[in-house]
Design a protein around this motif. Structure first.
Motif, PDB file in Angstrom:
ATOM      1  N   UNK A   4      52.378  33.455  43.681  1.00 29.14           N
ATOM      2  CA  UNK A   4      51.174  33.792  44.446  1.00 29.14           C
ATOM      3  C   UNK A   4      50.007  32.989  43.911  1.00 29.14           C
ATOM      4  N   UNK A   5      49.169  32.481  44.832  1.00 28.68           N
ATOM      5  CA  UNK A   5      48.004  31.685  44.447  1.00 28.68           C
ATOM      6  C   UNK A   5      46.841  32.072  45.348  1.00 28.68           C
ATOM      7  N   UNK A   6      45.697  32.279  44.745  1.00 29.74           N
ATOM      8  CA  UNK A   6      44.512  32.586  45.530  1.00 29.74           C
ATOM      9  C   UNK A   6      43.303  31.981  44.846  1.00 29.74           C
ATOM     10  N   UNK A   7      42.358  31.496  45.654  1.00 31.25           N
ATOM     11  CA  UNK A   7      41.184  30.830  45.099  1.00 31.25           C
ATOM     12  C   UNK A   7      39.937  31.226  45.869  1.00 31.25           C
ATOM     13  N   UNK A   8      38.844  31.409  45.131  1.00 31.65           N
ATOM     14  CA  UNK A   8      37.549  31.753  45.696  1.00 31.65           C
ATOM     15  C   UNK A   8      36.565  30.644  45.337  1.00 31.65           C
ATOM     16  N   UNK A   9      35.697  30.293  46.290  1.00 33.11           N
ATOM     17  CA  UNK A   9      34.650  29.304  46.049  1.00 33.11           C
ATOM     18  C   UNK A   9      33.322  29.911  46.462  1.00 33.11           C
ATOM     19  N   UNK A  10      32.318  29.743  45.603  1.00 36.62           N
ATOM     20  CA  UNK A  10      31.015  30.339  45.861  1.00 36.62           C
ATOM     21  C   UNK A  10      29.910  29.338  45.545  1.00 36.62           C
ATOM     22  N   UNK A  11      28.839  29.410  46.329  1.00 37.82           N
ATOM     23  CA  UNK A  11      27.660  28.588  46.054  1.00 37.82           C
ATOM     24  C   UNK A  11      26.650  29.344  45.194  1.00 37.82           C
ATOM     25  N   UNK A  12      26.945  30.600  44.906  1.00 37.58           N
ATOM     26  CA  UNK A  12      26.087  31.430  44.065  1.00 37.58           C
ATOM     27  C   UNK A  12      26.865  31.897  42.841  1.00 37.58           C
ATOM     28  N   UNK A  13      26.152  32.429  41.876  1.00 39.13           N
ATOM     29  CA  UNK A  13      26.808  32.989  40.706  1.00 39.13           C
ATOM     30  C   UNK A  13      27.710  34.145  41.142  1.00 39.13           C
ATOM     31  N   UNK A  14      28.897  34.189  40.600  1.00 35.97           N
ATOM     32  CA  UNK A  14      29.844  35.256  40.948  1.00 35.97           C
ATOM     33  C   UNK A  14      30.377  35.896  39.674  1.00 35.97           C
ATOM     34  N   UNK A  15      30.649  37.173  39.740  1.00 34.99           N
ATOM     35  CA  UNK A  15      31.210  37.899  38.607  1.00 34.99           C
ATOM     36  C   UNK A  15      32.732  37.809  38.689  1.00 34.99           C
ATOM     37  N   UNK A  16      33.271  36.714  38.153  1.00 34.62           N
ATOM     38  CA  UNK A  16      34.708  36.488  38.257  1.00 34.62           C
ATOM     39  C   UNK A  16      35.501  37.563  37.517  1.00 34.62           C
TER      40      UNK A  16
END
Length: 328
Positions: free
Chosen positions: A300-312
């Motif tokens: 399983x693979x999942x990815x998130x992209x954000x232009x703002x600070x994110x609480x990973x």
């Protein structure tokens, strides 16, 4: 010589979906290859294209034009000299600049190998309403370099986005071709249109990545006996966080989809094991598209992209809670 097309487009425009539709139309007697590049390191697009029947080479963790183009050259040489495909499709990251790629493809050393055909730029017209997109140099130059503009996601268009597209086209369209599509469904014969847009693009600005020194030619994988792993990358005002889980981990379907829908980021993309088999997740902004099938992926693979600070860490904690009893 290998017929070659560059297929560009900003984050979430639908490049991978378009390539999948093109691959579905290929002549079964031909060998096609895809050189794919992603901003993050977990290789989502590679997983999506793995069963397409094409030769595949991944360049994760940044953009092809970085590090003097060395990762791209290695991947390109491998496909051309070992694979010897009839056609090569090149998909750069949505944050990639096209100039260095086009310069490389037209370099004298590749003249005996590459027959460069039309460059396609996949555009979600709603991006023309997004100030962050229209002021991004890569977004502008991807459109400027294209021979064919693919106005994708027609099923998501609004009157406002259609007016923005027409206004942009009247100002910048020139002699190029504009093609409207839904979900990347276009005629593969477009790939044989000649390259005629020889606009001179400015060089892209330097954009270091958080893990730029780690760039390689293979997506993130799991060491033996490790159940999951996280990877971070950043650059050009964007951050990416991706996770990979082993084949023995499955996720709660409803919980996973809600997690993907509500994550406070602009982009979510994944191929995940669920009790029913496999779910493909593709979210751009508020648009969430899912597709299920019975054959589960090897991991399983999942990815998130954000232009703002994110609480990973918080996002990771909630994702881990969605794991079901592991398969024995």
């Amino acid at each position: 010589m290998t017929k070659t097309n560059l297929i560009t487009g900003f984050l979430g425009s639908g490049k991978t979906t378009t390539i999948l539709h093109l691959l579905a139309q290929k002549n079964p007697t031909e060998k096609w290859a895809v050189l794919v590049n992603e901003f993050g390191e977990v290789g989502i697009d590679g997983a999506l294209l793995a069963d397409s029947g094409a030769l595949l080479k991944e360049i994760p963790g940044g953009c092809m034009c970085c590090v003097n183009g060395l990762p791209m050259q290695v991947g390109l040489n491998t496909l051309l000299r070992q694979g010897r495909p009839d056609r090569l499709l090149i998909e750069p990251t949505g944050l990639g600049h096209p100039r260095q790629i086009l310069d490389l493809l037209t370099a004298p050393v590749y003249e005996p190998w590459i027959d460069l055909r039309a460059t396609l730029c996949v555009l979600d017209p709603r991006q023309l309403l997004d100030e962050r997109a229209v002021t991004n140099e890569n977004f502008r130059d991807q459109l400027a370099a294209a021979d064919i503009i693919l106005a994708n996601k027609g099923d998501r268009a609004s009157e406002e986005s259609e007016r923005a597209l027409q206004a942009w086209w009247q100002h910048y369209g020139g002699e190029r071709q504009l093609v409207h599509a839904e979900r990347g469904q276009i005629d593969a014969r477009l790939l044989d249109r000649p390259r005629h847009n020889l606009v001179t693009l400015p060089a892209s600005a330097a954009h270091p990545h958080g893990q730029g020194e780690k760039k390689g030619l293979a997506a993130l994988s799991l060491p033996a006996h490790q159940r999951w792993r996280r990877s971070l990358n950043s650059g050009q005002g964007y951050q990416a966080c991706g996770w990979i889980f082993d084949a023995g981990t499955v996720f709660d379907t409803i919980g996973l989809l809600e997690w993907a829908r509500l994550a406070p980021v602009g982009r979510v993309k994944g191929v995940m094991r669920i009790a029913e088999g496999l779910v493909r997740i593709n979210r751009q902004g508020e648009d969430l598209h899912i597709e299920t099938q019975s054959v589960a992926p090897p991991d399983s693979r999942i990815e998130l992209i954000s232009s703002d600070e994110a609480d990973w860490n918080a996002l990771q904690s909630s994702l881990l809670k969605l794991r079901l009893t592991e398969i024995l």
